[in-house]
Scaffold this motif. Structure first.
Motif, mmCIF file in Angstrom:
data_model
loop_
_atom_site.group_PDB
_atom_site.id
_atom_site.type_symbol
_atom_site.label_atom_id
_atom_site.label_comp_id
_atom_site.label_asym_id
_atom_site.label_seq_id
_atom_site.Cartn_x
_atom_site.Cartn_y
_atom_site.Cartn_z
ATOM 1 N N PHE A 215 0.729 -1.196 -0.166
ATOM 2 C CA PHE A 215 0.113 0.136 -0.047
ATOM 3 C C PHE A 215 0.754 1.612 -0.336
ATOM 4 O O PHE A 215 0.460 2.252 -0.231
ATOM 5 N N GLY A 216 1.650 1.103 -0.453
ATOM 6 C CA GLY A 216 2.837 2.511 -0.605
ATOM 7 C C GLY A 216 3.496 2.619 0.887
ATOM 8 O O GLY A 216 3.498 1.361 1.882
ATOM 9 N N GLY A 217 4.344 3.866 0.478
ATOM 10 C CA GLY A 217 5.517 4.061 1.552
ATOM 11 C C GLY A 217 4.815 4.813 2.757
ATOM 12 O O GLY A 217 4.693 4.792 4.027
ATOM 13 N N LEU A 218 2.863 5.268 2.720
ATOM 14 C CA LEU A 218 2.515 5.663 4.353
ATOM 15 C C LEU A 218 1.890 4.794 4.415
ATOM 16 O O LEU A 218 1.161 4.128 5.760
ATOM 17 N N SER A 219 1.042 3.210 4.429
ATOM 18 C CA SER A 219 0.484 2.355 4.186
ATOM 19 C C SER A 219 -0.765 2.960 4.921
ATOM 20 O O SER A 219 -0.860 3.423 4.037
ATOM 21 N N LEU A 220 -1.625 1.415 5.599
ATOM 22 C CA LEU A 220 -2.749 2.412 5.377
ATOM 23 C C LEU A 220 -3.075 2.160 7.254
ATOM 24 O O LEU A 220 -1.755 0.971 7.662
ATOM 25 N N GLN A 221 -3.838 2.373 7.641
ATOM 26 C CA GLN A 221 -3.989 2.308 9.219
ATOM 27 C C GLN A 221 -5.002 1.110 9.727
ATOM 28 O O GLN A 221 -4.414 0.517 10.686
ATOM 29 N N ALA A 222 -4.891 0.540 8.306
ATOM 30 C CA ALA A 222 -6.444 -0.124 9.111
ATOM 31 C C ALA A 222 -6.612 -1.157 8.238
ATOM 32 O O ALA A 222 -7.292 -1.781 7.578
ATOM 33 N N ALA A 227 -7.818 -11.161 8.144
ATOM 34 C CA ALA A 227 -8.602 -11.821 7.485
ATOM 35 C C ALA A 227 -8.284 -12.878 7.208
ATOM 36 O O ALA A 227 -8.436 -13.686 6.628
ATOM 37 N N LEU A 228 -6.502 -12.531 7.443
ATOM 38 C CA LEU A 228 -5.790 -13.524 6.767
ATOM 39 C C LEU A 228 -5.964 -14.908 7.694
ATOM 40 O O LEU A 228 -5.412 -16.054 7.114
ATOM 41 N N LYS A 229 -6.429 -15.292 8.585
ATOM 42 C CA LYS A 229 -6.784 -16.258 9.817
ATOM 43 C C LYS A 229 -8.033 -17.191 8.584
ATOM 44 O O LYS A 229 -7.279 -18.540 9.359
ATOM 45 N N GLU A 230 -8.459 -17.028 7.856
ATOM 46 C CA GLU A 230 -9.348 -17.519 6.666
ATOM 47 C C GLU A 230 -8.952 -18.142 6.046
ATOM 48 O O GLU A 230 -9.201 -18.817 5.196
ATOM 49 N N PHE A 231 -7.405 -17.570 5.902
ATOM 50 C CA PHE A 231 -6.705 -18.452 4.521
ATOM 51 C C PHE A 231 -5.361 -19.392 4.952
ATOM 52 O O PHE A 231 -4.239 -18.444 4.786
ATOM 53 N N PRO A 232 -5.443 -20.463 5.775
ATOM 54 C CA PRO A 232 -4.015 -21.071 6.013
ATOM 55 C C PRO A 232 -3.682 -21.325 5.651
ATOM 56 O O PRO A 232 -2.260 -21.766 5.602
ATOM 57 N N ASP A 233 -3.836 -22.232 4.029
ATOM 58 C CA ASP A 233 -3.053 -22.681 2.931
ATOM 59 C C ASP A 233 -2.648 -21.239 2.377
ATOM 60 O O ASP A 233 -1.907 -21.715 1.411
ATOM 61 N N TRP A 234 -2.877 -20.174 2.502
ATOM 62 C CA TRP A 234 -2.321 -18.904 1.821
ATOM 63 C C TRP A 234 -1.064 -18.385 2.108
ATOM 64 O O TRP A 234 -0.947 -18.772 3.742
ATOM 65 N N GLN A 235 -0.199 -18.031 1.496
ATOM 66 C CA GLN A 235 1.165 -17.201 1.759
ATOM 67 C C GLN A 235 0.762 -15.672 1.769
ATOM 68 O O GLN A 235 0.630 -15.493 0.226
ATOM 69 N N PHE A 236 0.772 -14.429 2.274
ATOM 70 C CA PHE A 236 1.017 -13.577 2.809
ATOM 71 C C PHE A 236 2.059 -12.729 2.600
ATOM 72 O O PHE A 236 2.986 -13.133 3.679
ATOM 73 N N LEU A 237 2.369 -12.050 1.876
ATOM 74 C CA LEU A 237 3.922 -11.146 2.334
ATOM 75 C C LEU A 237 3.472 -9.648 2.162
ATOM 76 O O LEU A 237 2.723 -9.331 1.878
ATOM 77 N N THR A 238 3.603 -9.048 2.775
ATOM 78 C CA THR A 238 3.994 -7.567 3.625
ATOM 79 C C THR A 238 5.286 -6.448 3.703
ATOM 80 O O THR A 238 6.149 -6.962 4.288
ATOM 81 N N PHE A 239 5.017 -5.333 3.965
ATOM 82 C CA PHE A 239 6.344 -4.325 3.504
ATOM 83 C C PHE A 239 6.210 -3.549 4.754
ATOM 84 O O PHE A 239 6.267 -2.336 5.295
ATOM 85 N N ASP A 240 4.952 -3.734 5.331
ATOM 86 C CA ASP A 240 4.540 -2.656 6.604
ATOM 87 C C ASP A 240 5.263 -3.318 7.555
ATOM 88 O O ASP A 240 4.891 -4.370 8.049
#
Length: 364
Positions: A215-222, A227-240
């Motif tokens: 979500f860019g250099g400022l990211s998001l507050q919320a 929600a990611l707990k509903e997708f245990p067989d997924w892998q999520f990557l973030t720079f936050d």
């Protein structure tokens, strides 16, 4: 023979303009190996160092203020208006200082994305000003209403002196610019082989169930990480840096070691806000994008329309994104509406033009 020296003015708004402009500088350097870029921006040095290849000089100056934001979606128009008035008042002294810097370093060309004052600085220094963008700040400010009209007119007047604009895709009309040349998508290139990076990061999830949240250099507050707990067989990557550390399917990455474009080839989807840089890099790499709408920022609808026309996409309302369910991940992205392929060679097109000009200057 004078060393090819390029004054690069980058708008003081988020990180996306820095990333896309440094990608251009890298492309120019490949054609002008002894290039000395003078990078003028208030963005942090580490961001430049992460994205630039080779030697550069960083001049930490804010030539514009963009829009003041609390995060990547929330704007503060009152603070923006006050900063713009302060910038107008400071402009004569700012121009004088930058002209002296250009002349001291014998820069032959100004390349800007897209601080309006760059035009006045270049012409006062006796060099051309070329710009590369899909929007001008006058277009953004004019959409904010009557309080911003005089400022938007001031910005338009500055842009009207631009000697050459490389018009990027997903563009607004750019009416203030007298000489426009449409070019292809620009953006950074991944620096790693996908399998090498997968092993380095310890990723075992298939690409189609790997998603980058950016979500860019400022990211998001919320960001609703629950929600990611509903997708245990997924892998999520973030720079936050504020993302939770204890989620087994969420990997926090360091922006000083990797960039979003480096990990995009590992992903089957990018979840993002509207942003030219993210969209362009995802399009160039063939990674579908799930994006939140942003209709309060004049560039947002243009970017979303461009994404729908030319790339695999999902367009999300704020409610869908913030709901905490993220059912959109269970749905396949929509195909592009326009079968005409996008030109992906904007970097090389702009770099060739700049290199030709600098090489001619240096040989004189």
């Amino acid at each position: 023979m004078a060393r090819p020296t390029l004054y690069v003015a980058i708008t003081n708004h988020g990180f996306g303009h820095v990333v896309r402009t440094t990608a251009l500088v890298n492309a120019i350097r490949r054609q002008v190996p002894d290039l000395l870029p003078l990078i003028v921006t208030a963005a942090p040095y580490w961001l430049l160092q992460t994205n630039l290849e080779g030697e550069f000089i960083h001049r930490p100056r804010a030539l514009d203020c963009g829009v003041v934001q609390a995060d990547s979606l929330q704007m503060d128009l009152t603070a923006t208006h006050a900063k713009l008035l302060a910038l107008q008042a400071a402009a004569p002294e700012l121009i004088r200082a930058e002209v002296a810097f250009i002349q001291q370093n014998r820069a032959q060309l100004v390349l800007a994305d897209v601080p309006p004052l760059a035009v006045a600085i270049a012409h006062a220094a006796g060099v051309p000003c070329w710009m590369a963008s899909n929007f001008g700040w006058d277009f953004i400010y004019r959409s904010f209403g009557d309080d911003f009209i005089e400022i938007a007119d001031w910005v338009s007047d500055l842009y009207s002196g631009c000697d050459r604009l490389f018009q990027l895709p997903f563009a607004e009309p750019l009416n203030a610019f007298p000489r426009k040349e449409p070019v292809g998508l620009t953006g950074a290139e991944p620096r790693f082989q996908p399998e090498e990076l997968r092993q380095r990061l310890g990723l075992a999830t298939p690409r189609e169930r790997t998603a980058l949240l950016t979500f860019g250099g400022l990211s998001l507050q919320a960001i609703p990480y629950e929600a990611l707990k509903e997708f245990p067989d997924w892998q999520f990557l973030t720079f936050d840096g504020a993302a939770p550390e204890n989620m087994p399917n969420l990997l926090r990455l360091c922006g000083r070691q990797l960039r979003p474009v480096d990990v995009m080839p590992l992903c089957g989807r990018v979840v993002s806000k509207p942003g030219y840089g993210t969209y362009a890099e995802a399009c160039r790499l063939g990674v579908p994008v799930a994006t939140i709408r942003r209709d309060d920022f004049a560039e947002g609808p243009l970017l979303v329309a461009g994404l729908q026309a030319h790339h695999y996409h999902q367009i999300l309302s704020h409610e869908e994104f913030l709901s905490g369910h993220w059912d959109f991940l269970r749905i396949e992205p929509q195909p592009p509406q326009d079968p005409t392929p996008l030109d992906l060679n904007g970097n090389s097109t702009i770099a060739t033009a700049v290199a030709y000009y600098l090489n001619n200057c240096s040989s004189q």
